[in-house]
Design an enzyme around this catalytic site. Structure first.
Site, PDB file in Angstrom:
ATOM      1  N   SER A  15       0.833  -1.203   0.000  1.00 37.37           N
ATOM      2  CA  SER A  15       0.000   0.000   0.000  1.00 37.37           C
ATOM      3  C   SER A  15       0.865   1.249   0.000  1.00 37.37           C
ATOM      4  O   SER A  15       2.092   1.183   0.144  1.00 37.37           O
ATOM      5  CB  SER A  15      -0.920   0.008   1.232  1.00 37.37           C
ATOM      6  N   LEU A  17       3.136   4.447  -0.319  1.00 31.02           N
ATOM      7  CA  LEU A  17       4.340   4.782  -1.077  1.00 31.02           C
ATOM      8  C   LEU A  17       4.948   3.550  -1.724  1.00 31.02           C
ATOM      9  O   LEU A  17       5.437   3.611  -2.861  1.00 31.02           O
ATOM     10  CB  LEU A  17       5.374   5.448  -0.156  1.00 31.02           C
ATOM     11  N   CYS A  83      10.022   0.961   2.289  1.00 30.86           N
ATOM     12  CA  CYS A  83       8.880   1.826   2.612  1.00 30.86           C
ATOM     13  C   CYS A  83       8.106   1.358   3.845  1.00 30.86           C
ATOM     14  O   CYS A  83       7.149   2.033   4.260  1.00 30.86           O
ATOM     15  CB  CYS A  83       7.926   1.905   1.423  1.00 30.86           C
ATOM     16  N   SER A 145      11.567  10.798   6.911  1.00 29.47           N
ATOM     17  CA  SER A 145      10.391  11.671   7.004  1.00 29.47           C
ATOM     18  C   SER A 145      10.880  13.053   7.370  1.00 29.47           C
ATOM     19  O   SER A 145      11.957  13.205   7.973  1.00 29.47           O
ATOM     20  CB  SER A 145       9.436  11.167   8.089  1.00 29.47           C
ATOM     21  N   TYR A 158       8.687   8.302  16.533  1.00 29.97           N
ATOM     22  CA  TYR A 158       8.725   8.326  15.067  1.00 29.97           C
ATOM     23  C   TYR A 158       9.886   9.178  14.567  1.00 29.97           C
ATOM     24  O   TYR A 158      10.666   8.756  13.703  1.00 29.97           O
ATOM     25  CB  TYR A 158       7.396   8.870  14.549  1.00 29.97           C
ATOM     26  N   PHE A 191       1.997  13.060   3.069  1.00 30.98           N
ATOM     27  CA  PHE A 191       1.591  12.355   1.855  1.00 30.98           C
ATOM     28  C   PHE A 191       0.271  11.616   2.038  1.00 30.98           C
ATOM     29  O   PHE A 191      -0.142  11.312   3.156  1.00 30.98           O
ATOM     30  CB  PHE A 191       2.683  11.369   1.423  1.00 30.98           C
TER      31      PHE A 191
END
Length: 252
Positions: A15, A17, A83, A145, A158, A191
């Site tokens: 799914s 990217l 990804c 990111s 994260y 995104f």
């Protein structure tokens, strides 16, 4: 580096990217091995793209080896695009107390350790291939990111994991230079991923309006477009590229 007739592994390929990148590779004549823990969407996409799906926990050495073995069986392995990842939102200390340690550890384990695990295994296989006419054997594209640089409130785990992926880029590129394998990292902004697309439309619009230009969410095919440019441009090595429409994230 040519995409056509070569094999590429895409983690998190079921799914978002990863799926967009897999579509880009097959559209350009490449062969794809999709590695993901999501079996049903992974198998469906593999059937659509005439690709190979391997259920894979990127933190598992056995799963990683199974993915690489499947790729080598398909042809000449030339690339890995990482990804796979998770993005919890928890404050260091919140209303319910301190950040759960297991959540922090899981985030780092998947986003950082999983990235390194797949990279080391794929690089070992790519290093054993015959070099291209330009002397190149492979390319690794990792996903960080903008949170690596502009981490917001609730993004300690994260942001830390993605900053580490960015920090991994140059030393890994230097490590693998003797094998003629390049290493690059893409740091996307906001995104249209499955997680974001599950939010209310007004929230998505507000997030998109935070981007200076274009004032919208990034599209997965724009990530894939950059991945294509990286694969094909041999001088792109050892660097992290922000793909974010010039956004600089606010604290919240």
């Amino acid at each position: 580096m040519q995409i056509q007739d070569n094999v590429f592994i895409v983690t998190g390929g079921a799914s978002g990217l990863g799926a967009a990148t897999a579509r880009m590779i097959t559209a350009n004549g490449g062969k794809v091995v999709l590695a993901d823990v999501q079996v049903e969407p992974g198998e469906a996409l593999a059937a659509e793209l005439k690709a190979v799906f391997v259920k894979c926990d990127v933190t598992s050495e056995a799963d990683g080896k199974a993915v690489v073995d499947a790729a080598v069986a398909l042809g000449t392995l030339r690339g890995l695009i990482n990804c796979a990842g998770v993005a919890p939102a928890i404050k260091t200390v919140g209303k319910d107390g301190p950040h759960p340690l297991d959540v922090f550890q899981r985030t780092v384990n998947i986003n950082l350790v999983g990235t390194f695990n797949m990279a080391r295994l794929a690089a070992d296989a790519m290093g054993k291939t015959t070099a291209t006419d330009s002397g190149e054997r492979g390319v690794i594209i990792n996903t960080a990111s903008v949170a690596a640089f502009d981490g917001q409130i609730g993004q300690a785990a994260y942001a830390a994991s993605k900053a580490a992926v960015a920090g991994l880029t140059l030393p890994m590129a230097r490590d693998l230079s003797r094998s003629a394998i390049r290493v690059m990292t893409i740091a996307p902004g906001i995104f249209e991923t499955p997680m974001l697309m599950g939010m209310p439309e007004e929230v998505r619009t507000a997030l998109g309006n935070m981007v200076p230009f274009p004032p919208r969410l990034g599209r997965p095919d724009e990530y894939a477009h950059l991945a294509k440019a990286i694969i094909e441009n041999t001088m792109m090595n050892g660097e992290t590229i922000r793909l974010d429409g010039a956004i600089r994230m606010q604290p919240k």
